[in-house]
Design an enzyme around this catalytic site. Structure first.
Site, PDB file in Angstrom:
ATOM      1  N   SER A 158       4.540   2.506   7.802  1.00 40.33           N
ATOM      2  CA  SER A 158       4.228   1.435   7.165  1.00 40.33           C
ATOM      3  C   SER A 158       5.512   0.900   6.213  1.00 40.33           C
ATOM      4  O   SER A 158       6.090   1.828   5.409  1.00 40.33           O
ATOM      5  CB  SER A 158       2.978   1.633   6.228  1.00 40.33           C
ATOM      6  N   HIS A 177       0.855  -1.044  -0.158  1.00 37.37           N
ATOM      7  CA  HIS A 177       0.048  -0.047   0.013  1.00 37.37           C
ATOM      8  C   HIS A 177       0.793   1.297   0.068  1.00 37.37           C
ATOM      9  O   HIS A 177       0.354   2.386  -0.435  1.00 37.37           O
ATOM     10  CB  HIS A 177      -0.961  -0.180   1.198  1.00 37.37           C
ATOM     11  N   ASP A 183       0.163  -7.703   1.492  1.00 31.16           N
ATOM     12  CA  ASP A 183       0.616  -6.220   1.428  1.00 31.16           C
ATOM     13  C   ASP A 183       1.986  -6.200   1.679  1.00 31.16           C
ATOM     14  O   ASP A 183       2.539  -5.559   2.305  1.00 31.16           O
ATOM     15  CB  ASP A 183      -0.035  -5.654   2.975  1.00 31.16           C
TER      16      ASP A 183
END
Length: 347
Positions: free
Chosen positions: A194, A86, A116
């Site tokens: 992230s 992402h 992911d």
């Protein structure tokens, strides 16, 4: 010394020529603090600040360029950088800043929305790349100290410390899929973290920070990281083939929303591929002509599966090349069936 006054009627007050106070010697850092300092100094040069450029609709039949930032880390000396999918999703251009060097352009080489995870590669890798040492997530314990390094809110090379709060969590990624074995930590993980590394106290990679659970979007003490054992299976495939291995047994499931509306707990089989492990095990699909339900998978290795996401996560746990014992219900009868787990991308 000279005298001065603050105002009429006030007593004189002395004024000294001000100077800096003497510094009290600090002495050496305690061993525990020095260990954390050494950990950060050893790992930080391997942590990447990733900037992605995307095109976004402006609402008037046009598009404008938008930039977003995330984290990643050096995987090998060839210039491969691991991050979350992402972080780079939809990017038309990517830049990576390592340590204090200039931004380096990169390109996407592999992506896996299901886990992911993504791998990008520096166009001109520097000669001094330092891959992070790999640990294992198999033997982690709740209560272990962990460290997250990343770029929250665009603030580069930020270190946070916490504990492993829980293990074996499940993290939804794409429709009908969850990542199994996820690490939960109370180390502060915020937007921008992230894709960054989660490290153990030896400075080894044990997970990839990927999400927080918070109504505000800011850290609330519940962060999640993809376990390194899974990362170490997926990333080599992303580098070599651009796609991640997909564990399966050779079935096509009935859409989960239809199954849920029918009040059925488990995975209803729509089709069975010829010569697949499911076919070899004698699994029977839903009969479209008669309406007979066929086999419903309700457990994997004794662990209940109520949804397709549960089933896929359990196959991930079993691993490609291994054998799973399925709990299967047909009508009012339940039985156990052993099937091989294969990589669906190689069929």
């Amino acid at each position: 010394m000279v005298a001065g006054t603050l105002g009429a009627g006030l007593l004189p007050w002395p004024v000294w020529a001000a100077g800096p106070r003497a510094i009290t010697p600090r002495g050496p850092l305690p061993a525990a603090e020095q260990q954390v300092v050494n950990l950060f100094e050893g790992a930080a040069p391997s942590v990447a600040y990733i900037t992605s450029e995307t095109l976004q609709s402006d609402g008037w039949f046009g598009a404008e360029v938008a930039q977003s930032a995330g984290s990643g880390f050096v995987w090998d000396g060839e210039g491969h950088i691991v991050t979350n999918f992402h972080v780079v999703e939809g990017a038309r251009r990517l830049w990576v800043r390592l340590d204090s060097g200039p931004p380096l352009e990169a390109r996407l080489v592999g992506r896996s929305p299901e886990y992911d995870l993504a791998v990008i590669r520096l166009q001109r890798p520097p000669a001094n790349l330092r891959p992070l040492p790999l640990g294992s997530s198999r033997d982690l314990k709740i209560g272990q100290t962990v460290y997250a390094i990343g770029n929250p809110f665009g603030l580069s090379r930020t270190l946070t410390q916490g504990l492993i709060s829980a293990l074996d969590r499940e993290l939804p990624t794409t429709d009908y899929r969850e990542v199994a074995g996820v690490i939960q930590t109370d180390a502060a993980i915020n937007p921008g973290n992230s894709g960054g590394p989660l490290l153990d106290s030896a400075g080894r990679l044990i997970g990839v920070n990927t999400a927080i659970r918070s109504a505000s979007g800011s850290s609330s003490g519940v962060g999640f990281a993809i376990p390194v054992d899974l990362v170490n299976r997926v990333v080599p495939a992303l580098i070599s083939r651009g796609v991640a291995p997909m564990p399966g047994i050779g079935i096509s499931p009935v859409r989960p929303d239809w199954v849920a509306r029918a009040g059925i707990a488990g995975v209803v089989i729509a089709d069975v591929a010829r010569n697949s492990p499911a076919a070899e095990a004698g699994l029977r699909p839903f009969n479209r002509r008669s309406g007979e339900l066929g086999d419903v998978i309700i457990a994997v290795n004794g662990r209940p599966v109520a949804t397709l996401a549960n089933f896929v996560a359990e196959l991930d746990r079993v691993g490609i090349g291994n054998t799973a014992e399925l709990g299967v219900r047909r009508g009012d009868t339940e039985r156990k069936v052993r099937v091989r787990v294969i990589d669906l991308t190689m069929r």
